[in-house]
Design a protein around this motif. Structure first.
Motif, short mmCIF file in Angstrom:
data_model
loop_
_atom_site.label_atom_id
_atom_site.label_comp_id
_atom_site.label_asym_id
_atom_site.label_seq_id
_atom_site.Cartn_x
_atom_site.Cartn_y
_atom_site.Cartn_z
N LYS A 73 3.38 10.84 11.14
CA LYS A 73 2.41 11.70 11.80
C LYS A 73 1.42 12.33 10.82
N GLU A 74 1.88 12.64 9.59
CA GLU A 74 0.98 13.29 8.63
C GLU A 74 -0.21 12.40 8.25
N TRP A 75 -0.07 11.10 8.39
CA TRP A 75 -1.14 10.18 8.02
C TRP A 75 -1.76 9.48 9.23
N GLY A 76 -1.33 9.80 10.35
CA GLY A 76 -1.70 8.89 11.42
C GLY A 76 -2.21 9.54 12.69
N PRO A 77 -2.19 8.58 13.64
CA PRO A 77 -1.60 7.23 13.48
C PRO A 77 -2.51 6.28 12.70
N LEU A 78 -1.91 5.49 11.81
CA LEU A 78 -2.66 4.48 11.08
C LEU A 78 -2.88 3.27 11.98
N THR A 79 -4.06 2.69 11.91
CA THR A 79 -4.37 1.50 12.70
C THR A 79 -3.70 0.28 12.08
N PRO A 80 -3.54 -0.80 12.85
CA PRO A 80 -2.97 -2.03 12.28
C PRO A 80 -3.76 -2.55 11.07
N LEU A 81 -5.10 -2.43 11.12
CA LEU A 81 -5.89 -2.89 9.98
C LEU A 81 -5.64 -2.01 8.75
N GLN A 82 -5.47 -0.71 8.96
CA GLN A 82 -5.15 0.17 7.84
C GLN A 82 -3.80 -0.18 7.24
N LEU A 83 -2.83 -0.48 8.10
CA LEU A 83 -1.51 -0.88 7.61
C LEU A 83 -1.60 -2.19 6.85
N GLY A 84 -2.39 -3.13 7.37
CA GLY A 84 -2.59 -4.39 6.66
C GLY A 84 -3.27 -4.17 5.32
N GLY A 85 -4.20 -3.20 5.28
CA GLY A 85 -4.86 -2.87 4.03
C GLY A 85 -3.88 -2.32 3.01
N LEU A 86 -2.97 -1.44 3.46
CA LEU A 86 -1.95 -0.91 2.55
C LEU A 86 -1.09 -2.03 1.98
N GLY A 87 -0.84 -3.04 2.80
CA GLY A 87 -0.07 -4.18 2.31
C GLY A 87 -0.82 -5.02 1.31
N SER A 88 -2.14 -4.92 1.30
CA SER A 88 -2.95 -5.76 0.42
C SER A 88 -3.33 -5.09 -0.90
N TYR A 89 -3.20 -3.77 -0.98
CA TYR A 89 -3.60 -3.08 -2.21
C TYR A 89 -2.85 -3.62 -3.42
N ALA A 90 -1.53 -3.70 -3.32
CA ALA A 90 -0.74 -4.20 -4.45
C ALA A 90 -1.11 -5.64 -4.77
N LEU A 91 -1.47 -6.40 -3.76
CA LEU A 91 -1.79 -7.81 -3.97
C LEU A 91 -3.12 -7.98 -4.70
N VAL A 92 -4.04 -7.05 -4.48
CA VAL A 92 -5.28 -7.08 -5.25
C VAL A 92 -4.97 -6.85 -6.73
N GLY A 93 -4.09 -5.88 -6.99
CA GLY A 93 -3.66 -5.65 -8.37
C GLY A 93 -2.94 -6.84 -8.95
N MET A 94 -2.14 -7.51 -8.13
CA MET A 94 -1.41 -8.69 -8.61
C MET A 94 -2.35 -9.82 -8.97
N LEU A 95 -3.46 -9.93 -8.24
CA LEU A 95 -4.46 -10.95 -8.56
C LEU A 95 -4.97 -10.75 -9.98
N VAL A 96 -5.36 -9.51 -10.28
CA VAL A 96 -5.89 -9.21 -11.61
C VAL A 96 -4.79 -9.31 -12.66
N GLY A 97 -3.60 -8.81 -12.32
CA GLY A 97 -2.50 -8.81 -13.28
C GLY A 97 -2.04 -10.19 -13.67
N ALA A 98 -1.92 -11.08 -12.70
CA ALA A 98 -1.48 -12.44 -13.01
C ALA A 98 -2.46 -13.15 -13.93
N MET A 99 -3.73 -12.92 -13.70
CA MET A 99 -4.77 -13.58 -14.49
C MET A 99 -4.82 -13.02 -15.91
N THR A 100 -4.84 -11.68 -16.03
CA THR A 100 -5.01 -11.06 -17.34
C THR A 100 -3.73 -11.05 -18.16
N ILE A 101 -2.61 -10.65 -17.55
CA ILE A 101 -1.36 -10.57 -18.30
C ILE A 101 -0.85 -11.95 -18.65
N GLY A 102 -1.01 -12.92 -17.74
CA GLY A 102 -0.61 -14.29 -18.07
C GLY A 102 -1.38 -14.82 -19.26
#
Length: 458
Positions: A48-77
């Motif tokens: 309730k403190e954050w919401g209600p979050l929309t499905p697209l917002q929830l999908g966005g939260l799921g993608s934030y780490a993956l954006v970082g993983m894109l950069v991390g895999a490329m640079t750290i590798g």
């Protein structure tokens, strides 16, 4: 084609086991961080403190780490081939564990997403480095099996996330479930003690004395420097390998076609892995299951993929990676598609298990093939860049689920779209040559890999 100077694999089994265990621990921690969002997503949707979050917002939260993983895999590798694989493995663990504390205490969804993005930098770096170390220290005829064994930690990490969510969500809430992701940082001294530096890295940098001393410490007998050095022309053999040479190998005449289709197939595989991992509990809840049952689907999905990764790795060593990957991407697509029907819950568990094997297990074998396919001096670079491109697919997976939910489409659309993606992955794998095109530069399989004819069957 170069061959071993000795027909016996020189790395003691105890050394291989140490590397496997250390990489397994690191991947287990990453699997928890990846899986935890899917485990708490239904709770975040009702926070309730954050919401209600929309499905697209929830999908966005799921993608934030993956954006970082894109950069991390490329640079750290890439950095691991420049400044050392051990250093970057440890740095990655520190990054993705400690940032989860920030996510656990986040006052807003924006701050939560920021810490998930920062943590993704470390999560993206773990896989290419762990892949390179595992392949390097594994006997050729067991490389796919060992890689599957190591990568089972990823699926088990997702399983642990589901179990922790079942135990803590009803009483302590989602913040505690996220915060538990920081605990693996306590094992950092153990990892630093167990993990050896890469002999391939040391020899590629011309640090011969250090390589010889490390080989002696690890009990690698005989240690022949040429077995660990990249195949190079005479006029460049004495120079340290630079990043241009490592990166250039990916698009050389021998490797350009494999690179393109590795990237496409991994892209599709990551759409499946992260789309299903993020949305499976929410989708099954929408299909009429309660939260406990929905999390059980995630547990079955992850446990099946952990066991499947080991079995598929062994099958790939025996039957060839290409055949195994094509068959199980197709079977995974069938399992995903059949989930759209109102089956008995036990039948659906079988289909979810098949979906787990056909997404996570197949993708891990594919990643291991990438790490083995390229020359030693480009191993982590090739894996990191392939996974970086694949992260675009990983980002798309959660967004696809969010888009379907926001459009109020029937939940069956998720399964139909993901099944099509599985088919595309199988087709892309079918276009990968079993070995690189002949161009005077033999694949890494032609060096220490060429111990027996079975190791070149892929």
């Amino acid at each position: 084609m170069a061959t071993l100077t000795s027909t016996k694999w020189p790395v003691p089994q105890r050394t291989t086991n140490k590397v496997l265990f250390a990489c397994w621990l690191a991947i287990l921690a990453e699997g928890y961080d990846v899986g935890v969002l899917g485990a708490v997503l239904p709770a975040l949707a009702e926070y309730k403190e954050w919401g209600p979050l929309t499905p697209l917002q929830l999908g966005g939260l799921g993608s934030y780490a993956l954006v970082g993983m894109l950069v991390g895999a490329m640079t750290i590798g890439t950095l691991s081939d420049r400044i050392g694989r051990k250093k970057m493995l440890l740095a990655s663990v520190v990054i993705f564990t400690l940032t989860q504390l920030g996510a656990a205490f986040a006052p807003t969804p924006e701050v939560f997403g920021l810490f998930r993005l920062l943590g993704g930098l470390g999560m993206g770096g773990i896989i290419p480095v762990a892949a390179a170390l595992t392949i390097e220290y594994s006997a050729p005829k067991r490389r796919s099996f060992n890689y599957g064994l190591m990568y089972s930690g990823y699926s088990l990490g997702i399983l642990v996330a589901a179990l922790v969510a079942l135990a803590l969500l009803p009483t302590l809430g989602w913040r505690w479930v996220i915060g538990m992701a920081a605990l693996p940082v306590l094992f950092l001294p153990v990892l630093a003690w167990i993990v050896p530096e890469s002999l391939e890295y040391l020899t590629s940098k011309g640090r011969r004395a250090e390589a010889a001393a490390l080989a002696d410490k690890l009990g690698i007998v005989p240690f022949v420097e040429g077995d660990w050095a990249p195949a190079r022309s005479t006029d460049t053999a004495d120079r340290p390998v630079g990043w241009k040479e490592s990166f250039g190998a990916l698009f050389s005449r021998s490797y350009v076609r494999p690179t393109v289709f590795f990237w496409i197939s991994l892209f599709c595989g990551m759409v499946l892995v992260y789309g299903l991992n993020t949305w499976l509990p929410a989708i099954m809840k929408k299909a009429g299951y309660d939260l406990g049952s929905s999390l059980t689907f995630l547990m079955v999905f992850s446990l099946a993929s952990a066991v499947g990764g080991i079995l598929l790795g062994r099958a790939a060593d025996i039957r060839g990676k290409k055949l195994v990957l094509v068959v199980f991407y197709l079977l995974g697509g069938v399992g995903i598609l059949l989930l759209m029907f109102p089956n008995n819950i036990l039948v659906n568990y079988v289909f979810v298990a098949l979906a787990g094997v056909g997404s996570i297990s197949t993708s891990l074998v594919l990643t291991g093939w990438v790490a083995e396919y390229y020359p030693a001096h480009a191993r982590a670079t090739a894996t990191g860049w392939a996974l970086s491109f694949a992260r675009i697919g990983a980002i798309s997976g959660p967004l696809i689920g969010g888009w379907i939910a926001s459009m109020a489409l029937p939940f069956q659309w998720n399964f139909m779209l993901f099944a099509v993606v599985a088919l595309a992955a199988a087709v892309a794998v079918a276009f990968i040559p079993r070995v690189p095109a002949a161009s005077g530069a033999a694949p890494e399989a032609g060096r220490r890999v060429a111990v027996s004819s079975t190791t070149t069957s892929n």
